[in-house]
Design a protein around this motif. Structure first.
Motif, mmCIF file in Angstrom:
data_model
loop_
_atom_site.group_PDB
_atom_site.id
_atom_site.type_symbol
_atom_site.label_atom_id
_atom_site.label_comp_id
_atom_site.label_asym_id
_atom_site.label_seq_id
_atom_site.Cartn_x
_atom_site.Cartn_y
_atom_site.Cartn_z
ATOM 1 N N ARG A 11 0.825 -1.208 0.000
ATOM 2 C CA ARG A 11 0.000 0.000 0.000
ATOM 3 C C ARG A 11 0.864 1.265 0.000
ATOM 4 O O ARG A 11 0.571 2.242 -0.653
ATOM 5 C CB ARG A 11 -0.873 -0.024 1.263
ATOM 6 N N GLU A 12 1.970 1.168 0.741
ATOM 7 C CA GLU A 12 2.779 2.376 0.908
ATOM 8 C C GLU A 12 4.226 1.994 1.199
ATOM 9 O O GLU A 12 4.473 0.971 1.864
ATOM 10 C CB GLU A 12 2.203 3.144 2.120
ATOM 11 N N VAL A 13 5.155 2.797 0.706
ATOM 12 C CA VAL A 13 6.572 2.600 1.047
ATOM 13 C C VAL A 13 7.019 3.845 1.819
ATOM 14 O O VAL A 13 6.873 4.957 1.331
ATOM 15 C CB VAL A 13 7.427 2.427 -0.227
ATOM 16 N N VAL A 14 7.510 3.630 3.021
ATOM 17 C CA VAL A 14 7.928 4.763 3.857
ATOM 18 C C VAL A 14 9.440 4.748 3.985
ATOM 19 O O VAL A 14 10.030 3.718 4.363
ATOM 20 C CB VAL A 14 7.292 4.655 5.274
ATOM 21 N N ASP A 26 -1.300 -4.195 2.120
ATOM 22 C CA ASP A 26 -2.754 -4.152 2.092
ATOM 23 C C ASP A 26 -3.230 -5.604 2.032
ATOM 24 O O ASP A 26 -3.276 -6.181 0.949
ATOM 25 C CB ASP A 26 -3.182 -3.444 0.797
ATOM 26 N N SER A 92 7.260 -0.144 -4.886
ATOM 27 C CA SER A 92 6.587 1.151 -4.670
ATOM 28 C C SER A 92 5.119 0.857 -4.366
ATOM 29 O O SER A 92 4.673 -0.294 -4.463
ATOM 30 C CB SER A 92 6.728 2.039 -5.903
ATOM 31 N N ALA A 93 4.382 1.903 -3.999
ATOM 32 C CA ALA A 93 2.959 1.713 -3.676
ATOM 33 C C ALA A 93 2.281 1.055 -4.877
ATOM 34 O O ALA A 93 2.471 1.490 -6.014
ATOM 35 C CB ALA A 93 2.331 3.056 -3.367
#
Ligand SMILES: Cc1cc2nc3c(=O)[nH]c(=O)nc-3n(C[C@H](O)[C@H](O)[C@H](O)COP(=O)(O)OP(=O)(O)OC[C@H]3O[C@@H](n4cnc5c(N)ncnc54)[C@H](O)[C@@H]3O)c2cc1C
Length: 359
Positions: A11-14, A26, A92-93
């Protein structure tokens, strides 16, 4: 591929530091039960490779099942490493990764205890999950000792500061920065950790750090049974590829056992009754065959990752009969006394054995 492998969307890369990222997953609702996890457990990620098809690498969950909505892992680049750099450079997302369900036994049995959590570098990931979970659900004190090269390499610095502000009486974070104090040494660590020597210890980091911390704890007379260790290493096996049946001779010419063991001889075949995933299977169990190999040979989708006794994924319980482990790097004495064993290292010692996968 194992039914325990699933394609999961990122869902997201931080970006956490210059060389570490968190991947937040996700998990679809229909898999949420299978992706339920305990703090301290890890995911195994399939990383594609043109050379070998894929490699498998374990990454501890840095999220807490008690505080975070979604599971996340945190990957730090290994200099010259393959998978960690691939993940940092390519995910990546929206990326889809093939991931095994959570596994491992580097998890406290109860979160309502006093914890001394020791980490170095990327070893902070399971420690963060345990710390957040214990603070959110338990009543005990939590001490995090975190060693890093320098301030810029501290992962989760802001989150640790926020937690300290939120739990000022229950959380202490002790940073050890090599840039300021040199490498951690036994005496220095012993002095720092002395007030917390009665706490349950969870220790995760590179081997050098684990060795020196274990020495410091031994100096403080912390009993070995109170120390849980997670060792980071890359898998040599690949659970995403078809399992390779292991020949009986592998027992004698494979990786050398850590301790002296009597020679294993083929002196007959017993029976094992295995309860797994709601089914019971009764199988012949030759004396010289490891339990996991017997299960995989019979098409049973038993959980496993490393097959080297380190990861604890294949842990199961001996309900009846006697068995022994060739090697054990994952279970502490207390767990063995409770009947737990690692299927990848277990040989039968009696003719009839009953095994339950219920961990
Ligand atoms: C239980 C557990 C939890 C862990 N948790 C974390 C965590 O939270 N965070 C973290 O950062 N790390 C964690 N690790 C460590 C992680 O699993 C990896 O060991 C680490 O990321 C290094 O992997 P790497 O492939 O980058 O490096 P290496 O394993 O050092 O890469 C080199 C290896 O890759 C092979 N290779 C090189 N190029 C290729 C290619 N093109 N195709 C195929 N193979 C190739 C080489 O032959 C060599 O064997 C954990 C490990 C364990 C066991």
């Amino acid at each position: 591929m194992s039914a325990r492998a699933h394609r999961i969307k990122v869902r997201e890369v931080v970006s956490e530091t210059a060389d570490a990222v968190s991947l937040i997953f996700d998990v679809p609702a229909d898999l949420s039960g299978r992706f339920a996890y305990a703090p301290g457990q890890f995911l195994t990620v399939r990383v594609p490779s043109e050379r070998t098809g894929s490699v498998a690498r374990c990454y501890s969950l840095s999220s807490s099942p008690h505080c975070d909505d979604r599971p996340a892992v945190t990957v730090k680049r290994t200099a010259g490493g393959y998978a960690s750099n691939w993940l940092c450079d390519n995910v990546s997302a929206g990326s889809i990764l093939t991931v095994l369900e959570p596994a491992g036994n580097f998890s406290p049995r109860s979160l309502d205890r006093d914890f001394l959590l020791c980490a170095a570098g990327s070893g902070i990931t399971p420690i963060m999950s345990i710390a957040k979970s214990a603070l959110a659900t338990g009543r005990g004190r939590v001490v995090v000792l975190y060693a890093n090269r320098d301030r810029a390499s501290i992962i989760f610095e802001r989150q640790l500061r926020e937690l300290t502000r939120r739990y000022p009486r229950r959380l202490v974070v002790l940073h050890w920065l090599e840039s300021e104090r040199g490498l951690p040494g036994t005496q220095g660590l012993a002095t720092m950790l002395r007030p917390y020597r009665k706490y349950d210890v969870f220790l995760c980091g590179p081997q050098g750090f684990a060795t020196v911390t274990t020495r410091a704890l031994a100096y403080l007379r912390v009993p070995a049974r109170a120390i849980h260790r997670e060792e980071y290493r890359s898998l040599t096996d690949n659970p995403f590829e078809r399992p390779v049946a292991v020949a009986p001779s592998e027992l004698s010419d494979g990786a050398p056992p850590r301790r002296e063991e009597p020679a294993v001889t083929a002196n007959g075949t017993g029976t094992v009754r295995v309860e797994i995933d709601g089914s019971t299977h009764t199988l012949p169990w030759p004396r010289d065959r490891k339990l996991l190999d017997v299960l995989l040979d019979n098409g049973i989708d038993a959980p496993y990752v490393c097959r080297e006794s380190a990861c604890g994924t294949c842990v199961c319980r001996v309900r009846d009969g006697r068995t022994r482990m060739i090697m054990n790097e994952a279970l502490i004495d207390e767990e063995i006394a409770m009947g737990l064993t690692l299927a990848c290292q277990t040989l039968p010692e009696s003719d009839d054995v009953r095994i339950v996968f219920d961990q």
